[in-house]
Design a protein around this motif. Sequence first.
Motif, PDB file in Angstrom:
ATOM      1  N   PHE A  60       0.841  -1.198   0.000  1.00 29.65           N
ATOM      2  CA  PHE A  60       0.000   0.000   0.000  1.00 29.65           C
ATOM      3  C   PHE A  60       0.875   1.246   0.000  1.00 29.65           C
ATOM      4  O   PHE A  60       0.643   2.198  -0.753  1.00 29.65           O
ATOM      5  CB  PHE A  60      -0.914  -0.009   1.226  1.00 29.65           C
ATOM      6  CG  PHE A  60      -2.047   0.975   1.165  1.00 29.65           C
ATOM      7  CD1 PHE A  60      -3.314   0.570   0.777  1.00 29.65           C
ATOM      8  CD2 PHE A  60      -1.850   2.307   1.498  1.00 29.65           C
ATOM      9  CE1 PHE A  60      -4.370   1.467   0.721  1.00 29.65           C
ATOM     10  CE2 PHE A  60      -2.890   3.218   1.446  1.00 29.65           C
ATOM     11  CZ  PHE A  60      -4.157   2.795   1.049  1.00 29.65           C
ATOM     12  N   ALA A  61       1.887   1.235   0.849  1.00 32.06           N
ATOM     13  CA  ALA A  61       2.777   2.392   0.936  1.00 32.06           C
ATOM     14  C   ALA A  61       3.510   2.629  -0.379  1.00 32.06           C
ATOM     15  O   ALA A  61       3.656   3.774  -0.827  1.00 32.06           O
ATOM     16  CB  ALA A  61       3.776   2.197   2.079  1.00 32.06           C
ATOM     17  N   LEU A  62       3.970   1.565  -1.023  1.00 36.97           N
ATOM     18  CA  LEU A  62       4.677   1.706  -2.303  1.00 36.97           C
ATOM     19  C   LEU A  62       3.754   2.283  -3.375  1.00 36.97           C
ATOM     20  O   LEU A  62       4.177   3.099  -4.204  1.00 36.97           O
ATOM     21  CB  LEU A  62       5.227   0.353  -2.756  1.00 36.97           C
ATOM     22  CG  LEU A  62       6.469  -0.148  -2.030  1.00 36.97           C
ATOM     23  CD1 LEU A  62       6.794  -1.569  -2.467  1.00 36.97           C
ATOM     24  CD2 LEU A  62       7.660   0.771  -2.301  1.00 36.97           C
ATOM     25  N   GLY A  63       2.489   1.858  -3.360  1.00 35.55           N
ATOM     26  CA  GLY A  63       1.535   2.407  -4.311  1.00 35.55           C
ATOM     27  C   GLY A  63       1.357   3.895  -4.126  1.00 35.55           C
ATOM     28  O   GLY A  63       1.253   4.652  -5.102  1.00 35.55           O
ATOM     29  N   VAL A 112      -2.776  -1.876  -4.367  1.00 35.54           N
ATOM     30  CA  VAL A 112      -2.166  -0.856  -5.222  1.00 35.54           C
ATOM     31  C   VAL A 112      -3.212   0.141  -5.693  1.00 35.54           C
ATOM     32  O   VAL A 112      -2.995   1.367  -5.645  1.00 35.54           O
ATOM     33  CB  VAL A 112      -1.457  -1.510  -6.430  1.00 35.54           C
ATOM     34  CG1 VAL A 112      -1.030  -0.450  -7.450  1.00 35.54           C
ATOM     35  CG2 VAL A 112      -0.238  -2.302  -5.968  1.00 35.54           C
ATOM     36  N   LEU A 113      -4.370  -0.344  -6.142  1.00 39.04           N
ATOM     37  CA  LEU A 113      -5.426   0.547  -6.629  1.00 39.04           C
ATOM     38  C   LEU A 113      -5.929   1.469  -5.522  1.00 39.04           C
ATOM     39  O   LEU A 113      -6.091   2.685  -5.731  1.00 39.04           O
ATOM     40  CB  LEU A 113      -6.586  -0.277  -7.190  1.00 39.04           C
ATOM     41  CG  LEU A 113      -6.324  -1.040  -8.488  1.00 39.04           C
ATOM     42  CD1 LEU A 113      -7.537  -1.879  -8.875  1.00 39.04           C
ATOM     43  CD2 LEU A 113      -5.969  -0.077  -9.614  1.00 39.04           C
ATOM     44  N   THR A 114      -6.171   0.918  -4.345  1.00 40.77           N
ATOM     45  CA  THR A 114      -6.656   1.757  -3.252  1.00 40.77           C
ATOM     46  C   THR A 114      -5.574   2.741  -2.798  1.00 40.77           C
ATOM     47  O   THR A 114      -5.887   3.860  -2.384  1.00 40.77           O
ATOM     48  CB  THR A 114      -7.123   0.893  -2.062  1.00 40.77           C
ATOM     49  OG1 THR A 114      -6.091  -0.039  -1.708  1.00 40.77           O
ATOM     50  CG2 THR A 114      -8.386   0.142  -2.407  1.00 40.77           C
ATOM     51  N   ALA A 115      -4.324   2.331  -2.888  1.00 40.29           N
ATOM     52  CA  ALA A 115      -3.228   3.228  -2.508  1.00 40.29           C
ATOM     53  C   ALA A 115      -3.127   4.413  -3.463  1.00 40.29           C
ATOM     54  O   ALA A 115      -2.911   5.551  -3.031  1.00 40.29           O
ATOM     55  CB  ALA A 115      -1.905   2.458  -2.489  1.00 40.29           C
ATOM     56  N   LEU A 116      -3.262   4.155  -4.764  1.00 45.04           N
ATOM     57  CA  LEU A 116      -3.223   5.244  -5.744  1.00 45.04           C
ATOM     58  C   LEU A 116      -4.314   6.271  -5.452  1.00 45.04           C
ATOM     59  O   LEU A 116      -4.061   7.481  -5.435  1.00 45.04           O
ATOM     60  CB  LEU A 116      -3.405   4.680  -7.159  1.00 45.04           C
ATOM     61  CG  LEU A 116      -2.281   3.820  -7.730  1.00 45.04           C
ATOM     62  CD1 LEU A 116      -2.683   3.267  -9.092  1.00 45.04           C
ATOM     63  CD2 LEU A 116      -0.998   4.612  -7.841  1.00 45.04           C
ATOM     64  N   ALA A 117      -5.520   5.775  -5.236  1.00 46.58           N
ATOM     65  CA  ALA A 117      -6.642   6.676  -4.959  1.00 46.58           C
ATOM     66  C   ALA A 117      -6.429   7.435  -3.659  1.00 46.58           C
ATOM     67  O   ALA A 117      -6.709   8.632  -3.570  1.00 46.58           O
ATOM     68  CB  ALA A 117      -7.944   5.871  -4.901  1.00 46.58           C
ATOM     69  N   THR A 341       2.859  13.136   1.247  1.00 48.42           N
ATOM     70  CA  THR A 341       2.262  11.830   1.553  1.00 48.42           C
ATOM     71  C   THR A 341       3.108  10.706   0.986  1.00 48.42           C
ATOM     72  O   THR A 341       3.323   9.681   1.642  1.00 48.42           O
ATOM     73  CB  THR A 341       0.836  11.749   0.986  1.00 48.42           C
ATOM     74  OG1 THR A 341       0.034  12.793   1.542  1.00 48.42           O
ATOM     75  CG2 THR A 341       0.198  10.408   1.303  1.00 48.42           C
ATOM     76  N   ALA A 342       3.614  10.890  -0.236  1.00 44.04           N
ATOM     77  CA  ALA A 342       4.408   9.853  -0.888  1.00 44.04           C
ATOM     78  C   ALA A 342       5.708   9.583  -0.131  1.00 44.04           C
ATOM     79  O   ALA A 342       6.111   8.426   0.052  1.00 44.04           O
ATOM     80  CB  ALA A 342       4.717  10.247  -2.328  1.00 44.04           C
ATOM     81  N   GLY A 347       8.740   6.179   3.916  1.00 44.20           N
ATOM     82  CA  GLY A 347       9.188   5.853   5.259  1.00 44.20           C
ATOM     83  C   GLY A 347       8.427   4.668   5.834  1.00 44.20           C
ATOM     84  O   GLY A 347       9.006   3.806   6.504  1.00 44.20           O
ATOM     85  N   VAL A 348       7.118   4.614   5.579  1.00 41.25           N
ATOM     86  CA  VAL A 348       6.315   3.475   6.027  1.00 41.25           C
ATOM     87  C   VAL A 348       6.824   2.188   5.382  1.00 41.25           C
ATOM     88  O   VAL A 348       6.950   1.143   6.038  1.00 41.25           O
ATOM     89  CB  VAL A 348       4.826   3.691   5.691  1.00 41.25           C
ATOM     90  CG1 VAL A 348       4.019   2.427   5.966  1.00 41.25           C
ATOM     91  CG2 VAL A 348       4.270   4.864   6.486  1.00 41.25           C
TER      92      VAL A 348
END
Length: 396
Positions: A60-63, A112-117, A341-342, A347-348
């Motif tokens: 999620f963090a990478l996304g 990944v999709l939820t992370a992008l949004a 945020t990115a 860091g996460v």
Amino acid sequence: MPTTSHTRADSRAMPLAVSVLGLAIFCLHTTEVMVAGLLPSLSAGLGVSTTAAGNLVTVFALGMVFGGPALTLALMRAPRKPAMIMMLVLFLAGQTLGALAGAYWVMVLARVLTALATAAFFGLAASVCAGLVPPDRVGRALAVVFGGFMVANVFGLPLATFIDQLMGWRAAFWTVDVLVALCLVLVLVTVRSPAAPGRPDLRAELSVFRSGRLWGAFTTNALLIGGVFATFAYLSPVLTEVAGFGAAVVPLLFVLYGVGTVIGNVVLGRLADAHTMRTLWLGGVVLAVLLGLYALVASNQALTLVALFLLGFTGLPLNPAMASRVMRLSNSGALVNTMNTATICAGVTLGTWLAGLGIDAFGYHAPMWVGALLAAGALATLLVARIADRRPFWRA
């Protein structure tokens, strides 16, 4: 995000749209953090190890790291309200895919999709929020928006954990789907688009990234929140395997952690405007010491309760101060906030990855030590910033 009315901008009361944005952040952040409470069920349901299930936090963090800024750039010329609606719809698609996932790789794609949004929406929400209030109240307004993070830890994470224990992890995913759909309706009703959106100046938006001080602030933020998530991502197994709590008690322990974040958000949010750097210094010191001590007392249930509350109070509530510092060093544009945020998510990623390696090598005490080292690294970046500015470290 109306900014055409001086009456609204000058009002001492927070606009309703700020609270709605906070609710949206709550919905999105619940999906981000609830994996920490679902690790055993996800591991069993998807047929993977606990570490692999924990890596869904990293995914999620990478996304958010790589996809968020790119998606925000693509949306630069879009009106903010339609852009936010599109991100909520994309999030719904990804969350639904996760609820239906029968294989690990499908869940990875859903994350990944939820992370992008989420990344793009966070940047838009912070930018809109900053334009709704006078400059001297930006920190407090951001505390309301970022309060969604805190409330997600108080109610979202424990609720997801409870639903998982009662009906399974898929039911937890579907519950978030319903909440996001409700949030989408509220955004449609309460958040208005600017009467005449200006044409964004991409060169001006990008020019702020030449600042070394800005990248220093990004690095501080990444290390602070990375330190928090190094421990947070693996709290569930730490609480059961090290402290010896029963699985049925874990949701209540997450509530205790969440109550700490809400109280900390109120206190640190008020300090973020007038004492930004002092807040970051004090928070970093407390966080580094606290995580080190937690590693030493993690098997003691009474001291674990104290550590959980203090971790909630000191960790995520630093977000308003971090965001205020970034805006003061650059601007309140969506791209800057998305990049913030990115980098935090970078860091996460680092924190959860190192914590996972530490667990494999040294056991479940490792996440706290990793978090303490990352918090100490954040303090080092603050010291470098103070030296570069040639000012005493205690000045705001």
